[in-house]
Write a protein that holds these residues in place. Structure first.
Motif, mmCIF file in Angstrom:
data_model
loop_
_atom_site.group_PDB
_atom_site.id
_atom_site.type_symbol
_atom_site.label_atom_id
_atom_site.label_comp_id
_atom_site.label_asym_id
_atom_site.label_seq_id
_atom_site.Cartn_x
_atom_site.Cartn_y
_atom_site.Cartn_z
ATOM 1 N N GLU A 136 -8.070 -12.239 5.319
ATOM 2 C CA GLU A 136 -7.131 -11.245 5.867
ATOM 3 C C GLU A 136 -5.812 -11.256 5.104
ATOM 4 O O GLU A 136 -5.222 -10.211 4.840
ATOM 5 N N SER A 137 -5.364 -12.437 4.741
ATOM 6 C CA SER A 137 -4.121 -12.551 3.984
ATOM 7 C C SER A 137 -4.262 -11.838 2.627
ATOM 8 O O SER A 137 -3.355 -11.126 2.192
ATOM 9 N N MET A 138 -5.410 -12.003 1.979
ATOM 10 C CA MET A 138 -5.622 -11.357 0.671
ATOM 11 C C MET A 138 -5.763 -9.840 0.813
ATOM 12 O O MET A 138 -5.336 -9.090 -0.063
ATOM 13 N N ARG A 139 -6.348 -9.382 1.928
ATOM 14 C CA ARG A 139 -6.457 -7.927 2.144
ATOM 15 C C ARG A 139 -5.068 -7.311 2.289
ATOM 16 O O ARG A 139 -4.807 -6.227 1.782
ATOM 17 N N ARG A 140 -4.167 -8.017 2.990
ATOM 18 C CA ARG A 140 -2.790 -7.509 3.119
ATOM 19 C C ARG A 140 -2.105 -7.511 1.752
ATOM 20 O O ARG A 140 -1.424 -6.559 1.387
ATOM 21 N N PHE A 141 -2.306 -8.598 1.014
ATOM 22 C CA PHE A 141 -1.632 -8.776 -0.275
ATOM 23 C C PHE A 141 -1.976 -7.660 -1.260
ATOM 24 O O PHE A 141 -1.139 -7.204 -2.027
ATOM 25 N N ARG A 142 -3.228 -7.200 -1.214
ATOM 26 C CA ARG A 142 -3.645 -6.188 -2.198
ATOM 27 C C ARG A 142 -3.143 -4.801 -1.815
ATOM 28 O O ARG A 142 -3.281 -3.851 -2.575
ATOM 29 N N SER A 143 -2.611 -4.661 -0.617
ATOM 30 C CA SER A 143 -2.203 -3.340 -0.159
ATOM 31 C C SER A 143 -0.817 -3.388 0.470
ATOM 32 O O SER A 143 -0.635 -3.037 1.626
ATOM 33 N N HIS A 144 0.175 -3.848 -0.298
ATOM 34 C CA HIS A 144 1.602 -3.796 0.067
ATOM 35 C C HIS A 144 1.968 -4.651 1.267
ATOM 36 O O HIS A 144 3.064 -4.495 1.811
ATOM 37 N N THR A 197 5.047 -9.206 4.884
ATOM 38 C CA THR A 197 5.058 -10.028 3.669
ATOM 39 C C THR A 197 5.026 -9.112 2.445
ATOM 40 O O THR A 197 4.626 -7.944 2.545
ATOM 41 N N LEU A 198 5.457 -9.666 1.316
ATOM 42 C CA LEU A 198 5.480 -8.884 0.080
ATOM 43 C C LEU A 198 4.059 -8.736 -0.465
ATOM 44 O O LEU A 198 3.349 -9.725 -0.645
ATOM 45 N N GLY A 199 3.652 -7.503 -0.707
ATOM 46 C CA GLY A 199 2.325 -7.274 -1.271
ATOM 47 C C GLY A 199 2.407 -6.376 -2.495
ATOM 48 O O GLY A 199 3.500 -6.045 -2.973
ATOM 49 N N PHE A 200 1.262 -6.017 -3.001
ATOM 50 C CA PHE A 200 1.176 -5.208 -4.226
ATOM 51 C C PHE A 200 0.166 -4.094 -4.009
ATOM 52 O O PHE A 200 -0.474 -4.030 -2.957
ATOM 53 N N ASN A 201 0.021 -3.208 -4.982
ATOM 54 C CA ASN A 201 -1.151 -2.327 -4.983
ATOM 55 C C ASN A 201 -2.123 -2.906 -5.999
ATOM 56 O O ASN A 201 -1.998 -2.672 -7.200
ATOM 57 N N TYR A 202 -3.043 -3.708 -5.502
ATOM 58 C CA TYR A 202 -4.039 -4.380 -6.346
ATOM 59 C C TYR A 202 -5.434 -3.912 -5.963
ATOM 60 O O TYR A 202 -6.398 -4.659 -6.062
#
Ligand SMILES: *Cc1c(COP(=O)(O)O)cnc(C)c1O
Length: 379
Positions: free
Chosen positions: A192-200, A217-222
């Motif tokens: 779940e943490s990685m899903r958030r990270f890849r989408s802002h 949290t700080l995320g990216f568009n990955y």
């Protein structure tokens, strides 16, 4: 040109991508979910989270593992620079563990206490993590070479001895999405943490309205696109065939070079009984590598050095590494050269490669009295 690695694309792959182009979703639709489910099933992991590329996947794994400034990360110096850069992205420092001469993977017995370990399955040969003497807080497998490899503990990617495993789908890897990456894990929290990270870093809060989301949290568009995921899913059907073809070509290189009467070629480590090599690469050690490289290039044969040890790059000058502390990495680096290996390599092309390598190695030994037991020419 005979490249050292390349993709293998058929009409099914093309049709799968075209079908997405005619659909409603170009990104993060059903193809992404299906691809993730397909990878998770294939490697016996509970969750798979896809990314735009393997490097983004490594970055996400570091962030999900809670690695940041003041943390220290260890990895193998004989790898692509992304294996170490992922620690730098989150502000951590990087150190290296010398390779084991019998595997060319980092030596698990030499791993000292650290916050995170990035264990690379070099060339597709699994790095056996049950040999670890310490237990770093976070263990990430960089399996960008090793989709389709296995150990006694099951398929690489099942995270038997790790928290997360990272794969890449660049065109030279086992299967391709064009660009793409995945992290597999058995932890719902990490997934779940990685899903958030890849989408802002967005989190939907539908209790406040269907539209409402918050960013904590700080995320990216990955994100991986559906176009790429459809290609990956179609390629996944062929993974077993691709890995078998790579193994057959590698076995043939081994048979021919082992029989070579004058020696001069050191073969890469083979898989231990009970484990399976994915053969992303077929690296050999030769003396006077420059001559062998030039001879191959002169016949339009693609070859590459995998890799310049990461600590030798100017970016890592501040790691204060003394190459003398990495005798096995330095020894392998001094003579290493990857020969072409991919499912579309024909027997005839492999014959040309073999013939050229043998000629070059023999002309080396005629040119000078070469001591092949100590391959230490730096270039
Ligand atoms: C290819 C590769 C990566 C990076 O993957 P990309 O998809 O190209 O970003 C990371 N580590 C290793 C060992 C690789 O070979």
């Amino acid at each position: 040109m005979i490249p050292y690695g390349r993709q293998s694309i058929d009409e099914d792959d093309i049709a799968a991508v075209v079908q997405v182009l005619r659909s409603d979703w170009l990104t993060q639709g059903p193809a992404v979910a299906n691809f993730e489910a397909g990878i998770a099933e294939r490697v016996d992991a509970k969750y798979a989270v896809s990314f735009a590329n393997g490097t983004a996947a490594l970055h996400a794994a570091m962030a999900a593992g809670g690695i940041g400034p003041k943390h220290h990360v260890l990895t193998s110096p004989l790898s692509f620079v992304a294996s170490a850069n992922c620690a730098r992205y989150v502000g951590a420092s990087v150190g290296f563990v010398d390779i084991d001469p019998s595997t060319w993977n980092l030596d698990p017995r030499a791993v000292t206490q650290c916050d995170a370990l990035v264990a690379v399955h070099y060339a597709g040969l699994p790095c056996e993590l049950e040999g670890l003497k310490v237990r770093p807080r976070v263990i990430i497998e960089d399996a960008c070479h090793a989709l389709g490899a296995r150990t006694a503990a099951g398929p690489v990617g099942n995270c038997a001895y790790s928290d997360m495993t990272v794969f890449s789908f660049h065109p030279v890897k086992s299967i391709t999405c064009g660009e793409g990456g995945v992290v597999t894990t058995n932890s719902l929290e990490l997934a779940e943490s990685m899903r958030r990270f890849r989408s802002h870093g967005t989190v939907a809060k539908p209790q406040y309205g269907g539209w409402y989301y918050e960013v904590e949290t700080l995320g990216f568009n990955y994100r991986l696109t559906d176009l790429q995921a459809a290609l990956g899913l179609s390629q996944l059907d062929k993974l077993a065939t691709f890995v078998a073809m790579r193994n057959a070509l590698a076995d043939r290189y081994r048979r021919v070079f082992r029989d070579l009467s004058n020696g001069g070629i050191v073969l890469p480590p083979a898989a231990a009984p009970g484990s399976k090599h994915a053969y992303h690469l077929f690296p050999i050690l030769v003396s006077q590598r420059r001559n062998v490289y030039d001879a191959l290039r002169a016949r339009d044969i693609g070859t590459q050095v995998h890799y310049v040890p990461i600590y030798r790059h100017p970016l890592y000058a501040d790691s204060f590494v003394n190459p003398l502390d990495f005798p096995f990495t330095e020894h392998v680096y001094s003579g290493i050269l990857s020969l072409p290996l991919h499912p579309t390599l024909t027997r005839g092309e492999q014959d040309i490669v073999i013939e050229t390598v043998i000629e070059a190695v023999q002309s080396n030994s005629n040119r000078a009295e070469v001591d092949t037991s100590a391959i230490n020419n730096a270039a």
